[in-house]
Design a protein around this motif. Structure first.
Motif, PDB file in Angstrom:
ATOM      1  N   ARG A  87      45.475  27.932  51.521  1.00 12.52           N
ATOM      2  CA  ARG A  87      45.622  29.349  51.816  1.00 12.52           C
ATOM      3  C   ARG A  87      46.659  29.941  50.873  1.00 12.52           C
ATOM      4  O   ARG A  87      47.756  29.400  50.719  1.00 12.52           O
ATOM      5  N   GLN A  88      46.332  31.072  50.262  1.00 17.07           N
ATOM      6  CA  GLN A  88      47.239  31.676  49.293  1.00 17.07           C
ATOM      7  C   GLN A  88      47.003  33.173  49.195  1.00 17.07           C
ATOM      8  O   GLN A  88      45.966  33.687  49.630  1.00 17.07           O
ATOM      9  N   VAL A  89      47.994  33.863  48.665  1.00 16.84           N
ATOM     10  CA  VAL A  89      47.853  35.285  48.381  1.00 16.84           C
ATOM     11  C   VAL A  89      47.415  35.421  46.930  1.00 16.84           C
ATOM     12  O   VAL A  89      48.058  34.883  46.032  1.00 16.84           O
ATOM     13  N   ILE A  90      46.320  36.145  46.735  1.00 22.42           N
ATOM     14  CA  ILE A  90      45.808  36.370  45.384  1.00 22.42           C
ATOM     15  C   ILE A  90      46.346  37.710  44.894  1.00 22.42           C
ATOM     16  O   ILE A  90      46.144  38.742  45.530  1.00 22.42           O
ATOM     17  N   VAL A  91      47.029  37.652  43.765  1.00 24.93           N
ATOM     18  CA  VAL A  91      47.725  38.827  43.240  1.00 24.93           C
ATOM     19  C   VAL A  91      47.256  39.079  41.812  1.00 24.93           C
ATOM     20  O   VAL A  91      47.244  38.161  40.988  1.00 24.93           O
ATOM     21  N   GLN A  92      46.878  40.311  41.530  1.00 21.76           N
ATOM     22  CA  GLN A  92      46.541  40.679  40.151  1.00 21.76           C
ATOM     23  C   GLN A  92      47.553  41.717  39.676  1.00 21.76           C
ATOM     24  O   GLN A  92      47.591  42.837  40.181  1.00 21.76           O
ATOM     25  N   THR A  93      48.374  41.324  38.734  1.00 21.04           N
ATOM     26  CA  THR A  93      49.349  42.237  38.154  1.00 21.04           C
ATOM     27  C   THR A  93      48.670  43.005  37.015  1.00 21.04           C
ATOM     28  O   THR A  93      47.469  42.893  36.794  1.00 21.04           O
ATOM     29  N   LEU A 108      46.377  37.226  36.727  1.00 20.92           N
ATOM     30  CA  LEU A 108      45.915  36.902  38.068  1.00 20.92           C
ATOM     31  C   LEU A 108      46.678  35.666  38.515  1.00 20.92           C
ATOM     32  O   LEU A 108      46.890  34.742  37.721  1.00 20.92           O
ATOM     33  N   ALA A 109      47.096  35.622  39.783  1.00 21.49           N
ATOM     34  CA  ALA A 109      47.912  34.490  40.246  1.00 21.49           C
ATOM     35  C   ALA A 109      47.626  34.188  41.703  1.00 21.49           C
ATOM     36  O   ALA A 109      47.232  35.061  42.486  1.00 21.49           O
ATOM     37  N   GLY A 110      47.848  32.920  42.073  1.00 24.64           N
ATOM     38  CA  GLY A 110      47.839  32.502  43.461  1.00 24.64           C
ATOM     39  C   GLY A 110      49.257  32.189  43.885  1.00 24.64           C
ATOM     40  O   GLY A 110      49.978  31.466  43.197  1.00 24.64           O
ATOM     41  N   VAL A 111      49.673  32.738  45.031  1.00 24.42           N
ATOM     42  CA  VAL A 111      51.058  32.615  45.488  1.00 24.42           C
ATOM     43  C   VAL A 111      51.075  31.973  46.869  1.00 24.42           C
ATOM     44  O   VAL A 111      50.295  32.349  47.751  1.00 24.42           O
ATOM     45  N   ASP A 112      51.970  31.017  47.073  1.00 22.51           N
ATOM     46  CA  ASP A 112      52.152  30.394  48.379  1.00 22.51           C
ATOM     47  C   ASP A 112      52.758  31.428  49.329  1.00 22.51           C
ATOM     48  O   ASP A 112      53.871  31.930  49.079  1.00 22.51           O
ATOM     49  N   PRO A 113      52.066  31.774  50.428  1.00 21.43           N
ATOM     50  CA  PRO A 113      52.592  32.834  51.303  1.00 21.43           C
ATOM     51  C   PRO A 113      53.868  32.439  52.037  1.00 21.43           C
ATOM     52  O   PRO A 113      54.615  33.315  52.489  1.00 21.43           O
ATOM     53  N   ASP A 114      54.139  31.147  52.154  1.00 20.82           N
ATOM     54  CA  ASP A 114      55.324  30.721  52.891  1.00 20.82           C
ATOM     55  C   ASP A 114      56.601  30.882  52.082  1.00 20.82           C
ATOM     56  O   ASP A 114      57.618  31.353  52.600  1.00 20.82           O
ATOM     57  N   GLN A 144      52.999  44.834  46.135  1.00 19.54           N
ATOM     58  CA  GLN A 144      53.416  44.797  44.734  1.00 19.54           C
ATOM     59  C   GLN A 144      54.309  46.015  44.519  1.00 19.54           C
ATOM     60  O   GLN A 144      53.823  47.138  44.420  1.00 19.54           O
ATOM     61  N   ALA A 145      55.590  45.763  44.481  1.00 15.27           N
ATOM     62  CA  ALA A 145      56.580  46.838  44.353  1.00 15.27           C
ATOM     63  C   ALA A 145      57.851  46.245  43.752  1.00 15.27           C
ATOM     64  O   ALA A 145      58.009  45.026  43.677  1.00 15.27           O
ATOM     65  N   GLY A 146      58.758  47.109  43.328  1.00 17.97           N
ATOM     66  CA  GLY A 146      60.005  46.634  42.751  1.00 17.97           C
ATOM     67  C   GLY A 146      59.783  45.747  41.540  1.00 17.97           C
ATOM     68  O   GLY A 146      60.491  44.753  41.351  1.00 17.97           O
ATOM     69  N   ALA A 147      58.789  46.088  40.699  1.00 17.38           N
ATOM     70  CA  ALA A 147      58.461  45.306  39.496  1.00 17.38           C
ATOM     71  C   ALA A 147      58.271  43.829  39.849  1.00 17.38           C
ATOM     72  O   ALA A 147      58.739  42.938  39.132  1.00 17.38           O
ATOM     73  N   SER A 148      57.573  43.567  40.976  1.00 15.95           N
ATOM     74  CA  SER A 148      57.418  42.200  41.463  1.00 15.95           C
ATOM     75  C   SER A 148      56.399  42.163  42.589  1.00 15.95           C
ATOM     76  O   SER A 148      55.789  43.183  42.935  1.00 15.95           O
ATOM     77  N   PHE A 149      56.243  40.979  43.179  1.00 14.38           N
ATOM     78  CA  PHE A 149      55.419  40.804  44.375  1.00 14.38           C
ATOM     79  C   PHE A 149      56.339  40.333  45.490  1.00 14.38           C
ATOM     80  O   PHE A 149      57.125  39.398  45.311  1.00 14.38           O
ATOM     81  N   VAL A 150      56.245  40.977  46.672  1.00 18.60           N
ATOM     82  CA  VAL A 150      57.268  40.844  47.706  1.00 18.60           C
ATOM     83  C   VAL A 150      56.629  40.569  49.063  1.00 18.60           C
ATOM     84  O   VAL A 150      55.592  41.144  49.409  1.00 18.60           O
ATOM     85  N   LYS A 151      57.273  39.685  49.849  1.00 17.20           N
ATOM     86  CA  LYS A 151      56.904  39.459  51.246  1.00 17.20           C
ATOM     87  C   LYS A 151      57.956  40.095  52.137  1.00 17.20           C
ATOM     88  O   LYS A 151      59.154  39.947  51.910  1.00 17.20           O
ATOM     89  N   ILE A 152      57.501  40.784  53.199  1.00 19.04           N
ATOM     90  CA  ILE A 152      58.392  41.568  54.049  1.00 19.04           C
ATOM     91  C   ILE A 152      58.133  41.235  55.514  1.00 19.04           C
ATOM     92  O   ILE A 152      56.976  41.085  55.938  1.00 19.04           O
TER      93      ILE A 152
END
Length: 418
Positions: A230-236, A240-246, A187-195
């Motif tokens: 399968r999902q990434v659970i993110v709490q801003t 709270l949100a579920g995000v598709d990791p792909d 959780q960076a750059g005012a967002s949620f990011v995959k690297i």
């Protein structure tokens, strides 16, 4: 006969391997925030049932600049961060057995957080992550740095403020990076990011915020299978949100009420639901259901337990949670009912568990050994392990317990007395 000969050659090869290399394969690690599975559960041998000095002995201690981020541990090393002279961020690697310094690197990176969050200092906050080859360190000024875990050499760096043209986060980079095979999630750059963790390339970006005061996420993401997906659970700070990791698609989201966006703890999965709790508010279990190939979220229950900064451990369907009012409580996750609430302890506790034992380190330097009992609060033993404040998360790896003090790191060995 050929099969027997092959077996004999394999046996000879194993006998010729250095003993140290065999031992190394068995040494467990604590490689990221809340451990290898991100749940605070410690693998390995059963814990001793005492914290006495004859059982929990200090092996070594090193003096360090202050930090809030917890130690992470590989097979051979322990890694910690600090903020030096209110000007630079520093990363250390120590031999986990002896405390010998292996390397040290630093970069300019200090900042001052808002006054109501700076009472104890504006130190580096996020816990690094280590995959055995690389160490991933989140710096306060919204940077993510990949270091060679053996040498400390910098491999790549992302400056989110510069690359994404987002404002400097008001509270710094506080959310700890999540490892997932060849990828990292932050959780960076005012967002949620995959690297891509080898190259440092941003693969997708979602849950974008406008920046400013409410864009500095505190909670750290987890991976979970929820409603069969399968999902990434993110709490801003606000939901709270579920995000598709792909592909980064937001599968579902749910507002989490809180005071000043103080959604700090890491959500905990339970069956097809997520438990969370927020400052000056309540606790909830949000259930996720799949209908017509779409995921929908609903509130399963709520109660008046007010969490704060401490993420719970989940044992046998019960959440053991440290509250804003400094008490521990046990919540039956199936019903949402509290089964007990304890007397007050410290302001904050980091919690790890194994079977029916919980280790809790509060900010006063007190280490508690609790029994996970849903019927009653059971304190088995309490011991002061530091005269300094201990806000960083506890790390346990094998028979070693690592305590990041405000200005030091102590390694303890925890052994059974026959």
């Amino acid at each position: 006969m050929p099969r027997l000969a092959s077996f004999a050659r394999l046996l000879l090869l194993l006998l010729l391997l250095p003993a140290a290399s065999l031992r190394g394969q068995d040494v467990p690690s604590w490689n990221q925030w809340r451990g290898p599975n991100r749940d605070g559960i410690v693998p390995g041998d059963d814990w001793p049932d005492s914290l006495a000095e004859t059982v929990l002995t200090r092996s070594w201690r090193v003096k360090l600049p202050p930090s809030y981020s917890g130690p992470v541990v590989s097979e051979s090393s322990v890694f910690v961060t600090g903020t030096e002279d209110k000007k630079s961020e520093v990363v250390y690697a120590f031999d986990r057995q002896t405390g010998e310094e292996l390397w040290k690197v630093s970069w300019p990176g200090a900042m001052t957080v808002p006054f109501f969050a700076a009472s104890n200092g504006s130190w580096i906050r996020a816990t690094p992550a280590c995959d055995g080859e690389s160490l991933f360190v989140a710096g306060m000024r919204d940077v993510l740095v990949s270091l060679n875990a053996k040498t400390g050499e910098e491999q790549w760096r992302i400056d989110f403020v510069e690359q994404l043209k987002t404002p400097l986060p008001a509270f710094g980079f506080a959310s700890s990076p999540l490892l997932d095979g060849p990828f990292l999630y932050v959780q960076a750059g005012a967002s949620f990011v995959k690297i891509d963790k080898k190259s440092g390339k941003i693969l997708w970006r979602t849950l974008e915020e406008d920046g400013g005061m409410m864009a500095s996420a505190f909670s750290s993401p987890i991976l979970a299978s929820v409603a069969g997906q399968r999902q990434v659970i993110v709490q801003t700070r606000q939901k709270l949100a579920g995000v598709d990791p792909d592909n980064g698609d937001v599968l579902w989201e749910q507002t989490v009420p809180s005071f000043r966006g103080m959604n700090i703890l890491t959500p905990a999965p339970f069956n097809d639901g997520l438990f969370t709790s927020s400052y000056q508010n309540k606790s909830w279990l949000f259930r996720v259901n799949k209908t017509d190939d779409k995921l929908q979220v609903e509130e399963a229950w709520e109660n008046n337990a007010q969490g704060y900064m401490s993420t719970p451990v989940i044992i046998d369907g019960h959440a053991y949670l440290h509250l804003q009012n400094q008490r521990f409580t046990c919540i039956d996750l199936a019903t949402g009912k509290r089964t007990w609430t304890s007397q007050p302890f410290g302001k904050y506790c980091s919690l790890v568990a194994q079977q029916d034992r919980i280790l809790a380190l509060d900010e006063r330097g007190k280490l508690l050994l609790l029994q996970a009992n849903p019927q009653e609060f059971k304190l088995l033993e309490e011991r002061t392990v530091s005269e300094e404040e201990t806000w960083a998360h506890l790390a346990v790896s094998g028979d070693q317990v690592f305590v990041r003090e405000l200005e030091g790191l102590s390694a303890f060995r925890w052994k059974r007395v026959e």
